[in-house]
Enzyme design. Structure first.
Site, mmCIF file in Angstrom:
data_model
loop_
_atom_site.group_PDB
_atom_site.id
_atom_site.type_symbol
_atom_site.label_atom_id
_atom_site.label_comp_id
_atom_site.label_asym_id
_atom_site.label_seq_id
_atom_site.Cartn_x
_atom_site.Cartn_y
_atom_site.Cartn_z
ATOM 1 N N LYS A 120 41.223 -31.798 29.453
ATOM 2 C CA LYS A 120 41.365 -30.380 29.763
ATOM 3 C C LYS A 120 40.940 -29.540 28.563
ATOM 4 C CE LYS A 120 45.052 -30.753 33.221
ATOM 5 N NZ LYS A 120 44.239 -30.313 34.377
ATOM 6 N N ARG B 145 47.373 -37.974 41.983
ATOM 7 C CA ARG B 145 47.203 -38.705 43.246
ATOM 8 C C ARG B 145 47.249 -40.213 43.030
ATOM 9 N NH1 ARG B 145 41.601 -35.697 44.283
ATOM 10 N NH2 ARG B 145 42.771 -34.134 43.113
HETATM 11 N N1 BES Z 1 47.993 -31.242 36.967
HETATM 12 C C1 BES Z 1 46.751 -30.807 37.465
HETATM 13 C C2 BES Z 1 46.871 -29.682 38.488
HETATM 14 C C3 BES Z 1 47.484 -28.387 38.034
HETATM 15 C C4 BES Z 1 46.676 -27.291 37.786
HETATM 16 C C5 BES Z 1 48.846 -28.237 37.921
HETATM 17 C C6 BES Z 1 47.252 -26.085 37.410
HETATM 18 C C7 BES Z 1 49.423 -27.034 37.550
HETATM 19 C C8 BES Z 1 48.611 -25.951 37.289
HETATM 20 C C9 BES Z 1 46.012 -31.968 38.146
HETATM 21 O O1 BES Z 1 46.297 -33.235 37.667
HETATM 22 C C10 BES Z 1 44.543 -31.756 37.941
HETATM 23 O O2 BES Z 1 44.134 -31.697 36.816
HETATM 24 N N2 BES Z 1 43.813 -31.623 39.033
HETATM 25 C C11 BES Z 1 42.403 -31.418 38.973
HETATM 26 C C12 BES Z 1 41.779 -32.302 40.025
HETATM 27 C C13 BES Z 1 40.264 -32.391 39.926
HETATM 28 C C14 BES Z 1 39.862 -33.090 38.660
HETATM 29 C C15 BES Z 1 39.763 -33.137 41.125
HETATM 30 C C16 BES Z 1 42.133 -29.957 39.268
HETATM 31 O O3 BES Z 1 42.805 -29.372 40.122
HETATM 32 O O4 BES Z 1 41.262 -29.390 38.621
HETATM 33 ZN ZN ZN Z 2 45.120 -33.769 35.953
#
Ligand code: BES
Ligand code: ZN
Ligand code: ZN
Length: 455
Positions: free
Chosen positions: A242, A316
């Site tokens: 991130k 997931r």
């Molecule tokens: N933990 C994040 C999702 C999230 C985003 C939680 C904002 C709380 C606030 C999750 O694990 C994630 O990073 N999801 C990605 C998925 C993508 C890589 C397919 C996303 O939503 O960008």
């Molecule tokens: Zn994530």
């Protein structure tokens, strides 16, 4: 914090006194008379009136009952007073006593553990009632306390709350009647072939913890509803790292776990007549010598092979094995709660929790409960098209779709692949509703999930 007093005498009490604006009540009438005020004189919302010698107490706080019904923060002004209160419960209408005590409990919550200067809060709430309201009052306090525990877990940062600490916390719930808690470590998860969950843990210095809580409130049937919470203790994204602005607040990535722990606390303390399991696959997601990388292929406990597209789509993966485990343990219905996608925040913002299901009737009943609990959920679709996005060249499926479109639905489709034989299942994506950096954890969905099992 709460102390019940038997009788109330308008002429003896000296604490700040809290009443409603319900002038049909004789006590309210009397106070209004003594203070020489009319309903029309009051401002909308909560009024703080200085008694200036007209009554023995220094102040009288008049709460707008309608505000409490709406469940808005009608109590805010009271808590700014930061002093002992005396609540005249019998001036409140019966149907809002629960709300009142829940609100009193949650409004007094502050995240002060890491503040060297304590932000003072109300310590004592005294209340009087001559009516038989003890159960309702107790219920309100139990809900409020559970919501506060959920908030506290969400707010606590990773360096104070890793998977072990969360498991320790879960163990404390084992003191409640009909509650059994088991925690499985890395070797046991390996023995269960939880390759998806273990894959996420590979970059971590802390072992994963699979938390399983069983509450058996109904011996007359075999139905078990499993509440499955995403327990990513911190989400750096892994090698799909991130950004500087995207990472902060990712301590909240275990909010699903905190939510189901809050819900089971209420369910067990109030002895709701159902059998409920909690399953949490807890780990952090970070980089390290051994961490998974994109293109890796993991094998989930049910045998499905998963090609990693993004190590940041880790929730997931942990949930896939948690769903499998819940079903192996006999779940006949499942609800998972997860801060799963940024996409749901794009779609619904901070207003609504995203909801997905394979069984419309099941979601319809949960939706009704959520309306009573004043927690908004909005259904989003899962269709074959979203499943198709997850087709992989190298493995059975991949963990992220090819496009950036409809990410919340594609994530839900991924989870659905791990639901067997049409077990009724609901997925709640709380990524937008569980946490805000200015106000911290919200405790959202604790009430809905607990109330769902009330009768
Ligand atoms: N933990 C994040 C999702 C999230 C985003 C939680 C904002 C709380 C606030 C999750 O694990 C994630 O990073 N999801 C990605 C998925 C993508 C890589 C397919 C996303 O939503 O960008
Ligand atoms: Zn994530
Ligand atoms: Zn995550």
């Amino acid at each position: 914090m709460f102390h019940k007093q038997k009788t109330f005498d308008l002429n003896k009490e000296t604490k700040t006194c809290v009443i409603t604006n319900n002038t049909e009540n004789s006590l309210v009438k009397e106070v209004f008379k003594q203070l020489d005020i009319q309903s029309e004189d009051l401002e909308k919302g909560t009024n703080v009136i200085y008694t200036l010698g007209k009554l023995p107490m220094k102040k009288v706080v008049i709460v707008d009952e309608d505000k409490l019904i709406e469940n808005t923060n009608g109590m805010d002004k009271i808590f700014k007073l930061k002093e002992d209160l005396l609540i005249l419960v019998d001036t409140f209408k019966e149907n809002i006593i629960f709300n009142l005590f829940e609100t009193l409990t949650t409004a007094s919550y502050r995240f002060i553990k890491f503040k060297s200067k304590d932000d003072e809060a109300i310590e004592n709430v005294y209340y009087t009632t001559e009516r038989q309201l003890d159960d309702t009052i107790h219920e309100g306090i139990v809900y409020g306390e559970a919501v506060n525990h959920t908030k506290q877990l969400v707010n606590t940062p990773y360096n104070y709350l890793n998977a072990f600490k969360l498991a320790d916390y879960a163990q404390t719930l084992g003191d409640l009647e009909h509650v059994d808690v088991k925690v499985y470590g890395k070797a046991e998860c390996e023995a269960m072939n939880m390759g998806a969950f273990l894959g996420v843990n590979k970059g971590s210095k802390d072992e994963p913890q699979l938390i399983h809580i069983q509450y058996r409130g109904n011996s007359h049937n075999q139905d078990i509803t499993a509440l499955i919470g995403k327990g990513v203790m911190y989400d750096t994204g892994g090698y799909s790292l991130k950004t500087t602005t995207g990472m902060p607040s990712m301590k909240c990535d275990m909010a699903g776990a905190a939510t189901v722990l809050g819900a089971i606390e209420v369910i067990a303390r109030l002895k709701y007549p159902h059998n409920v399991d909690v399953v949490i696959a807890a780990t952090d997601n970070r980089i390290g010598d051994d961490a998974i990388v994109p293109d890796d292929i993991l094998t989930a406990a049910n045998g499905t092979t998963i090609e990693i597209i993004s190590t940041d789509a880790e929730g997931r993966l942990t949930l896939a094995d948690a769903l499998w485990f819940a079903q192996k343990e006999g779940a006949t219905k499942m609800i998972d709660v997860a801060t799963l996608t940024g996409a749901v925040v794009g779609a619904l913002g901070k207003e609504y929790t995203g909801a997905f299901t394979n069984n419309q009737a099941f979601l319809d009943t949960l939706k009704q409960t959520s309306e009573q609990a004043k927690e908004k959920i909005w259904q989003l679709p899962i269709t074959q098209g979203y499943h198709d996005e997850l087709k992989s060249f190298s493995a059975d499926i991949k963990n992220s779709g090819g496009s950036r479109l409809a990410g919340a639905s594609v994530a839900a489709a991924f989870l659905e692949k791990f639901v067997e034989n049409d077990v009724p299942w609901i997925h709640l994506d709380i990524a937008g509703t569980a946490f805000e950096s200015k106000t911290g954890g919200s405790g959202v969905m604790v009430k809905t999930l607990a109330q769902f099992f009330k009768a």
